[in-house]
Design a protein around this motif. Structure first.
Motif, PDB file in Angstrom:
ATOM      1  N   HIS A   1       0.821  -1.223   0.000  1.00  0.00           N
ATOM      2  CA  HIS A   1       0.000   0.000   0.000  1.00  0.00           C
ATOM      3  C   HIS A   1       0.853   1.271   0.000  1.00  0.00           C
ATOM      4  N   ILE A   2       2.191   1.182  -0.043  1.00  0.00           N
ATOM      5  CA  ILE A   2       2.968   2.419  -0.154  1.00  0.00           C
ATOM      6  C   ILE A   2       3.400   2.543  -1.612  1.00  0.00           C
ATOM      7  N   HIS A   3       2.778   3.489  -2.313  1.00  0.00           N
ATOM      8  CA  HIS A   3       3.114   3.721  -3.728  1.00  0.00           C
ATOM      9  C   HIS A   3       4.589   4.055  -3.843  1.00  0.00           C
TER      10      HIS A   3
ATOM     11  N   GLY B   1      13.869   4.781   5.625  1.00  0.00           N
ATOM     12  CA  GLY B   1      13.166   3.502   5.586  1.00  0.00           C
ATOM     13  C   GLY B   1      12.256   3.216   6.769  1.00  0.00           C
ATOM     14  N   LEU B   2      11.905   4.221   7.565  1.00  0.00           N
ATOM     15  CA  LEU B   2      11.009   3.931   8.689  1.00  0.00           C
ATOM     16  C   LEU B   2       9.665   3.396   8.182  1.00  0.00           C
ATOM     17  N   ARG B   3       9.299   2.226   8.659  1.00  0.00           N
ATOM     18  CA  ARG B   3       8.010   1.623   8.298  1.00  0.00           C
ATOM     19  C   ARG B   3       7.422   0.953   9.527  1.00  0.00           C
ATOM     20  N   VAL B   4       6.136   1.197   9.757  1.00  0.00           N
ATOM     21  CA  VAL B   4       5.413   0.466  10.801  1.00  0.00           C
ATOM     22  C   VAL B   4       4.291  -0.293  10.088  1.00  0.00           C
ATOM     23  N   CYS B   5       4.074  -1.564  10.477  1.00  0.00           N
ATOM     24  CA  CYS B   5       3.025  -2.375   9.829  1.00  0.00           C
ATOM     25  C   CYS B   5       1.693  -1.636   9.901  1.00  0.00           C
TER      26      CYS B   5
ATOM     27  N   THR C   1      -1.283  -2.470  10.479  1.00  0.00           N
ATOM     28  CA  THR C   1      -2.186  -2.814  11.603  1.00  0.00           C
ATOM     29  C   THR C   1      -1.653  -2.325  12.948  1.00  0.00           C
ATOM     30  N   GLU C   2      -0.407  -1.853  12.981  1.00  0.00           N
ATOM     31  CA  GLU C   2       0.206  -1.457  14.257  1.00  0.00           C
ATOM     32  C   GLU C   2       0.396   0.056  14.366  1.00  0.00           C
ATOM     33  N   ARG C   3      -0.092   0.784  13.389  1.00  0.00           N
ATOM     34  CA  ARG C   3       0.169   2.236  13.385  1.00  0.00           C
ATOM     35  C   ARG C   3      -0.692   2.973  14.418  1.00  0.00           C
ATOM     36  N   GLY C   4      -0.204   4.140  14.802  1.00  0.00           N
ATOM     37  CA  GLY C   4      -0.976   4.991  15.716  1.00  0.00           C
ATOM     38  C   GLY C   4      -0.870   4.570  17.169  1.00  0.00           C
ATOM     39  N   ARG C   5       0.095   3.709  17.500  1.00  0.00           N
ATOM     40  CA  ARG C   5       0.247   3.269  18.895  1.00  0.00           C
ATOM     41  C   ARG C   5       1.587   3.670  19.475  1.00  0.00           C
ATOM     42  N   GLY C   6       2.267   4.569  18.808  1.00  0.00           N
ATOM     43  CA  GLY C   6       3.541   5.041  19.347  1.00  0.00           C
ATOM     44  C   GLY C   6       4.740   4.177  18.986  1.00  0.00           C
TER      45      GLY C   6
ATOM     46  N   SER D   1       6.460   4.017  16.162  1.00  0.00           N
ATOM     47  CA  SER D   1       7.549   4.728  15.471  1.00  0.00           C
ATOM     48  C   SER D   1       8.359   5.563  16.465  1.00  0.00           C
ATOM     49  N   TRP D   2       7.683   6.097  17.473  1.00  0.00           N
ATOM     50  CA  TRP D   2       8.418   6.860  18.493  1.00  0.00           C
ATOM     51  C   TRP D   2       9.314   5.942  19.318  1.00  0.00           C
ATOM     52  N   ALA D   3       8.829   4.746  19.616  1.00  0.00           N
ATOM     53  CA  ALA D   3       9.644   3.785  20.385  1.00  0.00           C
ATOM     54  C   ALA D   3      10.888   3.393  19.580  1.00  0.00           C
ATOM     55  N   VAL D   4      10.697   3.177  18.280  1.00  0.00           N
ATOM     56  CA  VAL D   4      11.819   2.821  17.407  1.00  0.00           C
ATOM     57  C   VAL D   4      12.809   3.989  17.348  1.00  0.00           C
ATOM     58  N   HIS D   5      12.259   5.196  17.215  1.00  0.00           N
ATOM     59  CA  HIS D   5      13.060   6.418  17.165  1.00  0.00           C
ATOM     60  C   HIS D   5      13.953   6.529  18.415  1.00  0.00           C
ATOM     61  N   ARG D   6      13.353   6.381  19.585  1.00  0.00           N
ATOM     62  CA  ARG D   6      14.123   6.522  20.843  1.00  0.00           C
ATOM     63  C   ARG D   6      15.197   5.443  20.931  1.00  0.00           C
TER      64      ARG D   6
ATOM     65  N   ALA E   1      17.857  13.040   8.249  1.00  0.00           N
ATOM     66  CA  ALA E   1      16.891  12.251   7.479  1.00  0.00           C
ATOM     67  C   ALA E   1      16.130  13.188   6.567  1.00  0.00           C
ATOM     68  N   THR E   2      15.559  12.633   5.506  1.00  0.00           N
ATOM     69  CA  THR E   2      14.585  13.421   4.746  1.00  0.00           C
ATOM     70  C   THR E   2      13.257  12.702   4.888  1.00  0.00           C
ATOM     71  N   THR E   3      12.186  13.484   4.823  1.00  0.00           N
ATOM     72  CA  THR E   3      10.867  12.871   4.930  1.00  0.00           C
ATOM     73  C   THR E   3       9.839  13.701   4.185  1.00  0.00           C
ATOM     74  N   LYS E   4       8.719  13.039   3.877  1.00  0.00           N
ATOM     75  CA  LYS E   4       7.591  13.790   3.294  1.00  0.00           C
ATOM     76  C   LYS E   4       6.501  13.952   4.340  1.00  0.00           C
ATOM     77  N   LEU E   5       6.774  13.490   5.570  1.00  0.00           N
ATOM     78  CA  LEU E   5       5.792  13.672   6.643  1.00  0.00           C
ATOM     79  C   LEU E   5       5.677  15.159   6.964  1.00  0.00           C
ATOM     80  N   LYS E   6       4.487  15.559   7.422  1.00  0.00           N
ATOM     81  CA  LYS E   6       4.227  16.984   7.692  1.00  0.00           C
ATOM     82  C   LYS E   6       4.566  17.345   9.142  1.00  0.00           C
ATOM     83  N   ASN E   7       4.673  18.642   9.389  1.00  0.00           N
ATOM     84  CA  ASN E   7       4.838  19.184  10.746  1.00  0.00           C
ATOM     85  C   ASN E   7       6.027  18.604  11.503  1.00  0.00           C
ATOM     86  N   MET E   8       7.142  18.460  10.828  1.00  0.00           N
ATOM     87  CA  MET E   8       8.310  17.888  11.496  1.00  0.00           C
ATOM     88  C   MET E   8       9.130  18.984  12.186  1.00  0.00           C
ATOM     89  N   LYS E   9       9.769  18.572  13.285  1.00  0.00           N
ATOM     90  CA  LYS E   9      10.676  19.503  13.971  1.00  0.00           C
ATOM     91  C   LYS E   9      12.095  19.331  13.420  1.00  0.00           C
TER      92      LYS E   9
END
Ligand SMILES: CC(C)(COP(=O)(O)OP(=O)(O)OC[C@H]1O[C@@H](n2cnc3c(N)ncnc32)[C@H](O)[C@@H]1OP(=O)(O)O)[C@@H](O)C(=O)NCCC(=O)NCCS
Length: 292
Positions: free
Chosen positions: A6-8, A55-59, A61-66, A68-73, A91-99
């Motif tokens: 599902h990731i084009h 390459g950050l990817r979370v399955c 069915t597991e998204r929205g539970r923190g 990616s933050w756990a992996v980040h830390r 890193a580069t990203t297309k995610l919005k509102n990044m610090k």
């Protein structure tokens, strides 16, 4: 591989196996109750000073539970343990509102079929001819490239984002130790001259992506603000890729460039029936986090 479903245009299925062999590369897998739930990767670059994340990817069915933050830390504390002298993560990203944002770039995307490619190239060449511009861009060989990239004035002359060359998504600072990495990536370079260029561009080898079943993706990267040179580079790099790459079936071009070039390059690429724009222009941001 299913983490990329599902990731084009996802590059991960193609690059994953290369990553296993790449010097300086780490791939981190996160499991929950034995099941793989996330992946993160980084490359140690800038002569050991920087971890370049991608390459950050979370399955799904597991998204929205923190997760990616756990992996980040975890990843950042692990890197600092492993490389005590490391200075920063990028890193580069297309995610919005990044610090921690250092620079912004634009990505224009075109899609079409291989049968229309020669016609697209002639169409763009005709537009250039009509404008009376001769690009004068030249390919750079390894020796010329080394000299150009190690010139300390290059980042300001070419207005490199955050002082770095960004190879599609991977930012590298210009230093001797990164030349080996750039060589490994097998890029085809163009510049306006080999002494003190104000314009640089390259394409990276194309690769398959799971877009509409299967497509081939070609990334073109542009640095510098001269729009005529940017148009010339686009055509020359498409031509070079046409002769060197196996471009078959559906082809996607992504042109990574400064925002100031977007309007002109969009107008330049518009008006061809075979190759059309694929979605909105995307914003790519370069992030940097300094380690204490
Ligand atoms: C983006 C993605 C990794 C987020 O994973 P997640 O585990 O669902 O995220 P979390 O629950 O830990 O975090 C919640 C939010 O914080 C954001 N976030 C996560 N890490 C972040 C970071 N380092 N900085 C800022 N924001 C961050 C997430 O994007 C998410 O935002 P959203 O709710 O608007 O999507 C996941 O949706 C994914 O795999 N997407 C597809 C691949 C992709 O886009 N990867 C990013 C590559 S640049």
């Amino acid at each position: 591989m299913s983490i990329s479903k599902h990731i084009h245009n996802d590059y991960l299925p193609h690059f994953y196996h290369d990553w296993m062999k790449e010097p300086g590369r780490t791939v981190l897998l996160a499991r929950r109750e034995g099941k793989l739930v996330a992946l993160q990767s980084w490359l140690i670059a800038d002569e050991g000073a920087t971890a370049v994340f991608e390459g950050l990817r979370v399955c799904p069915t597991e998204r929205g539970r923190g997760i990616s933050w756990a992996v980040h830390r975890f990843a950042h504390s692990y890197i600092q343990q492993l490389h005590p002298t490391i200075k920063k993560a990028r890193a580069t990203t297309k995610l919005k509102n990044m610090k921690n944002l250092v620079a912004r770039r634009a990505i224009l995307c075109l899609v079409g079929q291989e049968e229309s490619l020669d016609d697209l190239i002639s169409h763009l060449k005709q537009k250039i001819r009509f404008s009376g511009f001769t690009s004068g861009l030249i390919p750079l060989n390894e020796t010329q490239l080394k000299k150009v990239l190690l010139d300390p004035k290059l980042p300001s002359r070419v207005q490199l984002p955050g002082g770095s060359i960004i190879q599609t998504s991977q930012p590298l600072q210009l230093m001797e130790g990164n030349l080996e990495i750039l060589k490994r990536w097998n890029l085809t370079w163009l510049a306006d001259n080999e002494e003190d260029p104000v314009f640089l561009s390259f394409y990276a080898p194309s690769y398959p992506v799971p877009y509409n079943g299967r497509a081939t993706l070609l990334n073109i990267n542009i640095f510098g603000t001269d729009y005529m040179m940017a148009q010339g580079a686009l055509v020359s790099l498409l031509e070079a890729a046409r002769s060197k790459e196996e471009l078959k079936g559906t082809i996607i071009f992504r042109v990574h460039m400064p925002w100031s070039l977007v309007e002109t390059l969009q107008a330049f690429c518009d008006g061809h029936q075979g190759f059309t724009r694929c979605g909105e222009v995307l914003e790519q941001v370069l992030l940097e986090m300094k380690y204490a």
